[in-house]
Design an enzyme around this catalytic site. Structure first.
Site, PDB file in Angstrom:
ATOM      1  N   HIS A  60       0.799  -1.020  -0.040  1.00  9.66           N
ATOM      2  CA  HIS A  60      -0.027  -0.089   0.096  1.00  9.66           C
ATOM      3  C   HIS A  60       1.158   1.251   0.028  1.00  9.66           C
ATOM      4  O   HIS A  60       1.116   1.595   1.028  1.00  9.66           O
ATOM      5  CB  HIS A  60      -0.951  -0.047   1.174  1.00  9.66           C
ATOM      6  CG  HIS A  60      -2.103   0.906   1.202  1.00  9.66           C
ATOM      7  ND1 HIS A  60      -3.351   0.553   1.765  1.00  9.66           N
ATOM      8  CD2 HIS A  60      -2.163   2.083   0.646  1.00  9.66           C
ATOM      9  CE1 HIS A  60      -4.017   1.782   1.703  1.00  9.66           C
ATOM     10  NE2 HIS A  60      -3.294   2.692   1.262  1.00  9.66           N
ATOM     11  N   ASN A  94      -5.081   5.777  -6.988  1.00  9.97           N
ATOM     12  CA  ASN A  94      -5.793   7.108  -7.015  1.00  9.97           C
ATOM     13  C   ASN A  94      -4.780   8.271  -7.475  1.00  9.97           C
ATOM     14  O   ASN A  94      -4.445   9.187  -6.891  1.00  9.97           O
ATOM     15  CB  ASN A  94      -6.161   7.651  -5.869  1.00  9.97           C
ATOM     16  CG  ASN A  94      -5.126   7.908  -4.632  1.00  9.97           C
ATOM     17  OD1 ASN A  94      -4.016   7.079  -4.755  1.00  9.97           O
ATOM     18  ND2 ASN A  94      -5.370   8.339  -3.335  1.00  9.97           N
ATOM     19  N   HIS A 181     -10.789  -0.164   0.922  1.00 13.61           N
ATOM     20  CA  HIS A 181     -10.748   1.120   2.199  1.00 13.61           C
ATOM     21  C   HIS A 181     -12.181   0.755   2.606  1.00 13.61           C
ATOM     22  O   HIS A 181     -13.098   1.589   2.015  1.00 13.61           O
ATOM     23  CB  HIS A 181     -10.335   2.245   1.306  1.00 13.61           C
ATOM     24  CG  HIS A 181     -10.378   3.555   2.074  1.00 13.61           C
ATOM     25  ND1 HIS A 181      -9.445   4.325   1.962  1.00 13.61           N
ATOM     26  CD2 HIS A 181     -11.461   3.876   2.897  1.00 13.61           C
ATOM     27  CE1 HIS A 181      -9.615   5.279   2.923  1.00 13.61           C
ATOM     28  NE2 HIS A 181     -10.774   5.339   3.331  1.00 13.61           N
ATOM     29  N   ASP A 307       0.975   2.670   3.507  1.00 14.22           N
ATOM     30  CA  ASP A 307      -0.174   3.657   3.196  1.00 14.22           C
ATOM     31  C   ASP A 307       0.968   5.165   3.184  1.00 14.22           C
ATOM     32  O   ASP A 307       0.157   6.053   3.458  1.00 14.22           O
ATOM     33  CB  ASP A 307      -1.180   3.771   4.271  1.00 14.22           C
ATOM     34  CG  ASP A 307      -2.362   4.529   3.725  1.00 14.22           C
ATOM     35  OD1 ASP A 307      -2.124   4.796   2.576  1.00 14.22           O
ATOM     36  OD2 ASP A 307      -3.215   4.942   4.261  1.00 14.22           O
ATOM     37  N   HIS A 311       2.295  14.463   0.378  1.00 13.54           N
ATOM     38  CA  HIS A 311       1.705  15.725   0.090  1.00 13.54           C
ATOM     39  C   HIS A 311       2.462  16.895   0.092  1.00 13.54           C
ATOM     40  O   HIS A 311       3.624  17.075   0.765  1.00 13.54           O
ATOM     41  CB  HIS A 311       0.620  16.218   1.516  1.00 13.54           C
ATOM     42  CG  HIS A 311      -0.483  14.864   1.176  1.00 13.54           C
ATOM     43  ND1 HIS A 311      -1.550  15.042   0.024  1.00 13.54           N
ATOM     44  CD2 HIS A 311      -1.183  14.305   2.247  1.00 13.54           C
ATOM     45  CE1 HIS A 311      -2.366  14.008   0.443  1.00 13.54           C
ATOM     46  NE2 HIS A 311      -2.037  13.436   1.663  1.00 13.54           N
TER      47      HIS A 311
HETATM   48 ZN   LIG Z   1      -3.948   4.800   0.913  1.00 14.09          ZN
END
Ligand SMILES: [Zn+2]
Length: 445
Positions: A60, A94, A181, A307, A311
């Site tokens: 992930h 994504n 998710h 995860d 950003h």
């Molecule tokens: Zn994620």
């Protein structure tokens, strides 16, 4: 011929110091320390006191490219992966455009090969544009050059039970898996943090545990009904652990992951209003952290996955309500796992290897022998691909975002001193990290 000898390493799962010989991309020898046959021209690494793990596999990771190269690129994200001991990562879908076609997953795959820092396995979106309305081209992605086996709308929940059922039916044909998710969108509208005592005090809209647990319960029943595999992303609550445990006791085809940050941080951190602690699913309570640790220890949770969610500064350097959700994690994961699970006596290094290499590779079907040297997670036996992570459990280091390879400064561990550090990473027998420094592809041999 390229040969490396790792002298005196303690192979995860064993207590003896051994020499590991890596020849032309394969583990060619294992012998008691000092006893290995060292061919002429071989280079050596002093691995005395170090733990040798099979190369870590992240199930992930958000690499952000294509489309959000201001946050991370495949190049910078995989440099971070090599620095953190990872030899393969699954890149979440994504991106922009979303990885919902054969064209985009092949692009991500190709960018990973060109960068050369670790194997990049694209995750395909379950639904077109992650919108939850129509199934994406799952079959075309599976048969593409990227050979996608993991499908996820991560960041969004596949909330529609009919779509989830169809996705599970579809991926069964090529032994794929749907990674959910788990977040009921109606129960989490406007949510800013864990729903509980702290959210009540701070007056922030809560994300209740039941919004995760209800979806997991539904999905394990759907997976059983269809006879297909479901994987639960970033489990965060004690109740979710109970559902996964019960499902496994009933023999249902479910696997689950937890992030390092959910194993050490709680919603108490949110009292600082520092957006670095804003993440989805949110940081929960100490009771949840305790249950998650126990679940990793007893195998209810199969995988520790980062995860990793970089950003740009402006997305985090703002007030809490406006901040993006997510934390970076590739370069701190193994140290955090040592702190939370190994130094506390809950896990041995052999089990760390199981949760961070073998299980994620098995779930993503990267252990497939047909993939040859691209296979991962198969351990450090003679004849297996030479993906190796060397970790120094005695090291101590302070996390400084500026010193990291990722473009994301949003690590919740900045300024913290962590135990244990990755000192070398070998991908197919060649070092991507040596003595704690990255080795550029053209300088490897
Ligand atoms: Zn994620």
């Amino acid at each position: 011929m390229s040969t490396w000898v790792l002298r005196g390493a303690r192979v995860a799962g064993s207590d003896a110091a051994e020499d590991l010989v890596l020849t032309d991309g394969v583990v060619s020898g294992r012998a008691p320390a000092g006893a290995a046959d060292v061919p002429a021209g071989a280079r050596t690494v002093d691995a005395d006191g170090l733990v040798a793990l099979p190369g870590l596999v992240d199930l992930h990771t958000h690499l952000r490219e294509p489309g959000r190269e201001d946050a991370e690129t495949v190049e910078t994200g995989t440099r971070a992966a090599a620095a953190g001991g990872w030899t393969a990562v699954h890149a979440m879908a994504n991106t922009s455009p979303v990885a919902d076609t054969a064209g985009v997953v092949e692009q991500v795959h190709r960018l990973g090969v060109e960068a050369g820092w670790c194997d990049v396995r694209p995750v395909g979106a379950v639904t077109v544009g992650l919108e939850g309305r129509r199934l994406a081209e799952l079959g075309a992605m599976a048969t593409s050059a990227a050979r996608v086996r993991v499908f996820s709308d991560d960041g969004h929940c596949v909330a529609d039970p009919v779509l989830m059922r169809r996705a599970l039916e579809y991926v069964r044909a090529f032994d794929g898996v749907v990674a959910q998710h788990a977040q009921d969108p109606r129960l989490t509208e406007g949510a800013q943090m864990n729903e509980g005592e702290v959210s009540a005090v701070l007056g922030l809209a809560g994300w209740p545990s039941v919004a995760e647990e209800a979806v997991i319960a539904r999905d394990v029943l759907l997976a059983a009904h269809v006879g297909s595999r479901v994987h639960v992303c970033h489990v965060s609550t004690a109740g979710s652990v109970e559902i996964v445990r019960l499902a496994k006791q009933r023999g249902l085809p479910v696997t689950a992951e937890v992030t390092p940050h959910h194993l050490v941080l709680t919603d108490e951190e949110v009292r600082s209003y520092d957006p670095v602690y804003k993440v989805n699913p949110p940081l929960r309570t100490a009771r949840d952290v305790h249950a998650l640790r126990e679940a990793v220890a007893d195998g209810t949770i199969d995988v520790i996955a980062t995860d990793h969610a970089p950003h740009p500064t402006e997305a985090k350097d703002c007030e809490w309500a406006a901040a993006a959700m997510g934390m970076t994690g590739l370069e701190t994961a193994l140290a955090v796992v040592q702190e939370a699970l190994v130094d506390t006596g809950l896990l041995g290094w052999g089990e760390v290897a199981a949760r961070m290499s073998a299980a994620p590779a098995r779930i993503g079907r990267l252990d497939d022998a047909a993939l040859g040297l691209h296979a991962h997670g198969r351990g450090l036996a003679v004849g297996e691909p030479a993906h190796v992570t060397l970790h120094d459990p005695a090291a101590r280091w302070t996390v400084e975002p500026a010193a990291q390879q990722t473009m994301g400064w949003n690590t919740p561990f900045r300024g913290r001193t962590l135990p244990g550090r990755v000192v070398a990473t070998f991908l197919r027998g060649a070092p991507t990290l040596l003595d704690g420094r990255l080795v550029d592809p053209d300088a490897r041999a």
